[in-house]
Each structure stands twice: as structure tokens, then as C-alpha cells.
Scaffold this active site. Structure first.
Site, PDB file in Angstrom:
ATOM      1  N   HIS A 272       3.916   6.375  -9.381  1.00 16.12           N
ATOM      2  CA  HIS A 272       4.809   5.676  -8.440  1.00 16.12           C
ATOM      3  C   HIS A 272       5.870   4.831  -9.161  1.00 16.12           C
ATOM      4  O   HIS A 272       7.035   4.830  -8.767  1.00 16.12           O
ATOM      5  CB  HIS A 272       3.953   4.800  -7.513  1.00 16.12           C
ATOM      6  CG  HIS A 272       4.568   4.535  -6.186  1.00 16.12           C
ATOM      7  ND1 HIS A 272       3.841   4.422  -5.035  1.00 16.12           N
ATOM      8  CD2 HIS A 272       5.853   4.366  -5.816  1.00 16.12           C
ATOM      9  CE1 HIS A 272       4.644   4.195  -4.005  1.00 16.12           C
ATOM     10  NE2 HIS A 272       5.876   4.159  -4.467  1.00 16.12           N
TER      11      HIS A 272
ATOM     12  N   LYS B 281       1.293   9.427  -4.306  1.00 12.69           N
ATOM     13  CA  LYS B 281       1.687   8.731  -5.545  1.00 12.69           C
ATOM     14  C   LYS B 281       0.577   7.828  -6.043  1.00 12.69           C
ATOM     15  O   LYS B 281      -0.117   7.190  -5.244  1.00 12.69           O
ATOM     16  CB  LYS B 281       2.946   7.888  -5.288  1.00 12.69           C
ATOM     17  CG  LYS B 281       4.037   8.650  -4.594  1.00 12.69           C
ATOM     18  CD  LYS B 281       5.300   7.836  -4.410  1.00 12.69           C
ATOM     19  CE  LYS B 281       6.194   8.494  -3.381  1.00 12.69           C
ATOM     20  NZ  LYS B 281       5.858   8.156  -1.991  1.00 12.69           N
TER      21      LYS B 281
ATOM     22  N   ASP C   6       5.741  12.739   2.840  1.00 15.83           N
ATOM     23  CA  ASP C   6       5.671  11.936   1.623  1.00 15.83           C
ATOM     24  C   ASP C   6       4.745  10.739   1.846  1.00 15.83           C
ATOM     25  O   ASP C   6       4.992   9.937   2.745  1.00 15.83           O
ATOM     26  CB  ASP C   6       7.069  11.441   1.248  1.00 15.83           C
ATOM     27  CG  ASP C   6       7.036  10.648  -0.044  1.00 15.83           C
ATOM     28  OD1 ASP C   6       6.934  11.291  -1.111  1.00 15.83           O
ATOM     29  OD2 ASP C   6       7.085   9.399   0.006  1.00 15.83           O
TER      30      ASP C   6
ATOM     31  N   TYR D  94       0.897   2.685   0.394  1.00 17.42           N
ATOM     32  CA  TYR D  94       1.406   2.503   1.759  1.00 17.42           C
ATOM     33  C   TYR D  94       0.287   2.114   2.726  1.00 17.42           C
ATOM     34  O   TYR D  94       0.548   1.667   3.845  1.00 17.42           O
ATOM     35  CB  TYR D  94       2.125   3.770   2.270  1.00 17.42           C
ATOM     36  CG  TYR D  94       3.304   4.210   1.419  1.00 17.42           C
ATOM     37  CD1 TYR D  94       3.896   3.352   0.502  1.00 17.42           C
ATOM     38  CD2 TYR D  94       3.832   5.500   1.540  1.00 17.42           C
ATOM     39  CE1 TYR D  94       4.961   3.767  -0.292  1.00 17.42           C
ATOM     40  CE2 TYR D  94       4.906   5.910   0.753  1.00 17.42           C
ATOM     41  CZ  TYR D  94       5.454   5.040  -0.160  1.00 17.42           C
ATOM     42  OH  TYR D  94       6.513   5.455  -0.937  1.00 17.42           O
TER      43      TYR D  94
HETATM   44  C1  1BO Z   1       6.556  -0.421  -3.160  1.00 18.80           C
HETATM   45  C2  1BO Z   1       6.786   0.979  -2.663  1.00 18.80           C
HETATM   46  C3  1BO Z   1       8.170   1.449  -2.822  1.00 18.80           C
HETATM   47  C4  1BO Z   1       8.501   2.719  -2.120  1.00 18.80           C
HETATM   48  O1  1BO Z   1       7.790   3.828  -2.519  1.00 18.80           O
END
Ligand code: 1BO
Length: 368
Positions: free
Chosen positions: A161, A128, A94, A99
Site C-alpha cells: 500500500h 493491499k 479495489d 479500509y
Molecule cells: C490511507 C489510504 C489511502 C488510500 O488508499
């Protein structure tokens, strides 16, 4: 060229086209032999037969129930973590643009492919779309950037996201329906085999449908663990054939400071019932929490960059929680989000002026 100057005839030493092709064939054969030797050297160091159970998506594809989370996996560590995970048998990784480590994940994927650990078709890779990239053209460009960073030609799953574009104002702009249409186009172009949403409520998913969505999300990724079961949302999604992926299955212990939770705030990892079940079954609290998530049919994304924990987390695929333990873990009275999304709440400007508006849920009593 003046007469009398000796001219060397290089035609005799220039390689011919046939010679160049032959040299390329030899180079390719060497490379194949090197990869085969590398794969052979690794055999036994990893299991290439994925032991992980899967769920079926509404696209017909299978999603492995235990995936490696990469949020907060630092650059410099995530490459080794992904390689270790795939060698250990993970088939689901994932990722997300925000990130900040997709390039390094891409290096890891290139490594496991070149070593012959797995083929692309063996892996399920999610990414995402970040908030700042909502909207038709931006979403497409963001997906292409993610594919380039991950060194892939398609994603198995691409998610919005958050239901927020990062812009203040009375409503989400561009509208979520426009961003969803962009994901639909990515799916029909084969860049994402499945599309879905993360951190959406029932109301926000219904709004997508009402705005004319042609594709039902394949996956809803949300926070879920015994301290935030998210029962109503999960059963609604299930009733519509939308698979749920649980993030922060251990209660996101390493986001405590970021989310301004005090060091003594309760977490499922420290829960006495979890500890008792773990001790009785001879498992770790993390394994019990991961197993609980998989046993309720959600896919689950434990994050770690430590090889021993990466391997131990996947072993949650290989045991079962007795019904009484499963029930006990499914009825813990503490219910609290570890990621309440406050960074997306803007009481003055919106579009979400409170947690209640972001999640379409009443504020928990303690927060009133
Ligand atoms: C800000 C990212 C939260 C987790 O996907």
C-alpha cells in the site's frame, strides 16, 4: 442395562447412508433451483456483459479500466455498493485491509456469485498490504486474512500500500525488498495472480529492482487526476510495461477534511474547464474526469456508495473525449496532491523526514 427393560430399536428409523446422500442431493438440487430463480429474477436488472474496456498487464491478465473504489465506503453501505456495482457491469473492485470493510466486501462478492450475476473469473479483485504488516511472515498472514475476509482463494492483484512499514528509524524496516520478496512468494503460490506497489516513486521502484526483485510490478497505483497528472511517473511506468491505476480520480472530495484541505481548496470536480467540457458533452464532471483517466490508458477507481452515481461513473466507459477537450484537461495549470501522505512524514525520526523524501520529488514551491 438390566434385563426386562424394554429397549426400543432405533435402527429402523436411522437414515441409511444412501438415504442421507439422497437427501443431500435433493437439498443441493433445491439450492441450484433457488439460485437459478434468483439469477432469472435479476436478469434485466443488471448487465452481465461487462461493457468496460480493459488493459493488459505484464502477466498477460486483463484489468478492467474502471473499477469501484472502496476507500471511505462505510461499513453498512459497502456491501450494497459492491453488489450494485457488479450488477451494473463493474468487473474490477479495489480493496485494502486498512479500509476496514473487506469482510463486508466479501459478503457482497459471495452474494453476486451465489445469485449467478458473475463467476469469480469475471472479476478483478485488488487488495493491499497495510504498512504494519510488512515483512515475510506478516505479509503472508495479512494476505491470508484478506482472502478470508473477502471469501476468496486468490486475489487478482496484491499491492504494497505504501513504501513505509509505519516504524520510525533511519530506513524502512523491514526493508521494502523483503516485503516485495514476500509478495513474490504469494504470487508463485497462486494466492495473488499479480503483484504491484502503490504510492511508490520511480526511485523506490528502481531500488526494488536493484535489491534483486525477480518480478517486475504489474501495477503501480498512485493518485492521478487533472490536478495531479503525475505525467513523469506514469510515462516511466509505461515505458517499463507497468500498468498504472489512478486513485482519487475525482480529487478525493470526501477526504478533504481528513487531509485538512479547506472547504474552498480547489478540486478537479469544481474546475471551470472540467465543467465546460462536461456541459458541452452533456456529461457530469465526474464522468469527464473518469473518462479522461481511462482515455490516457490508466485504470481508474471512482468511489461511491450511491447507486445512481455508481452506474453513472461506469458510463464513462461509453463515450470519448474529443482530442481538444482531452488536451485541455491534460494541461490544467493547478497541480497539487490531494493525498500528500503527511501522516507518513516524521521530520524527527524518519525514515521519511519530508514530503520530498517520501515521494522523491522536490517540495512544490508553495510548500517551501
Ligand atoms: C490511507 C489510504 C489511502 C488510500 O488508499
Amino acid at each position: 442395562m438390566s434385563a426386562g427393560v424394554p429397549v426400543h430399536d432405533f435402527r429402523g428409523v436411522d437414515p441409511s447412508r444412501e438415504e442421507l446422500e439422497k437427501a443431500e442431493e435433493l437439498r443441493a438440487a433445491d439450492e441450484r433451483a433457488r439460485l437459478a430463480a434468483a439469477a432469472e429474477a435479476h436478469r434485466g436488472a443488471y448487465r452481465s456483459d461487462a461493457p468496460c474496456p480493459t488493459a493488459r498487464l505484464n502477466t498477460g491478465a486483463s484489468i478492467p479500466l474502471i473499477g469501484l473504489g472502496t476507500w471511505k465506503s462505510e461499513k453498512g453501505a459497502v456491501r450494497a455498493a459492491v453488489v450494485e456495482a457488479v450488477r451494473a457491469g463493474y468487473r474490477h473492485i479495489d480493496c485494502a485491509a486498512v479500509y476496514g470493510n473487506e469482510e463486508e466486501v466479501g459478503e457482497a462478492l459471495a452474494q453476486v456469485f451465489s445469485e449467478g450475476v458473475v463467476r469469480r473469473s469475471d472479476l478483478f479483485i485488488t487488495s493491499k498490504l497495510w504498512n504494519s504488516e510488512h515483512g515475510g511472515e506478516r505479509a503472508r498472514a495479512a494476505c491470508l486474512k484478506t482472502l478470508k475476509d473477502l471469501r476468496l482463494d486468490h486475489l487478482d492483484l496484491y499491492l504494497i500500500h505504501w513504501p513505509h512499514s509505519g516504524r520510525p528509524g533511519p530506513a524502512v524496516a523491514p526493508p521494502l525488498a523483503e516485503t516485495w520478496a514476500a509478495l513474490e512468494a504469494l504470487a508463485s503460490d497462486g494466492l495473488a495472480r499479480a503483484i504491484g506497489v502503490s504510492n511508490f516513486s520511480i526511485k523506490k521502484m528502481q531500488a526494488l529492482a536493484e535489491a534483486g526483485a525477480r518480478v517486475t510490478p504489474a501495477v503501480l497505483q498512485v493518485e492521478a487526476h487533472p490536478y495531479w497528472r503525475n505525467d513523469a511517473l506514469i510515462s516511466w511506468a509505461r515505458s517499463r510495461g507497468i500498468h498504472v491505476t489512478a486513485y482519487s480520480p475525482l480529487g478525493s472530495p470526501d477526504s478533504a477534511a481528513m487531509m485538512r484541505r479547506g472547504p474552498d481548496a480547489p478540486t478537479p470536480m469544481g474546475d471551470p474547464t472540467v465543467a465546460a467540457v462536461a456541459a458541452r458533452l452533456g456529461k457530469s464532471p465526474a464522468q469527464v474526469l473518469i473518462r479522461w483517466a481511462a482515455q490516457r490508458g490508466t485504470s481508474v477507481l471512482p468511489k461511491s456508495v450511491h447507486p445512481d452515481r455508481i452506474r453513472a461513473n461506469l458510463e464513462a466507459a461509453a463515450f470519448e473525449l474529443p482530442a481538444a477537450d482531452f488536451e485541455a484537461l491534460s494541461s490544467l495549470p493547478t497541480q497539487m496532491r490531494m493525498l500528500p501522505g503527511d501522516f507518513l512524514v516524521d521530520p524527527q525520526n524518519g525514515p521519511y523526514r519530508s514530503r520530498a523524501e517520501l515521494w522523491d520529488e522536490p517540495e512544490p514551491a508553495a510548500a517551501l
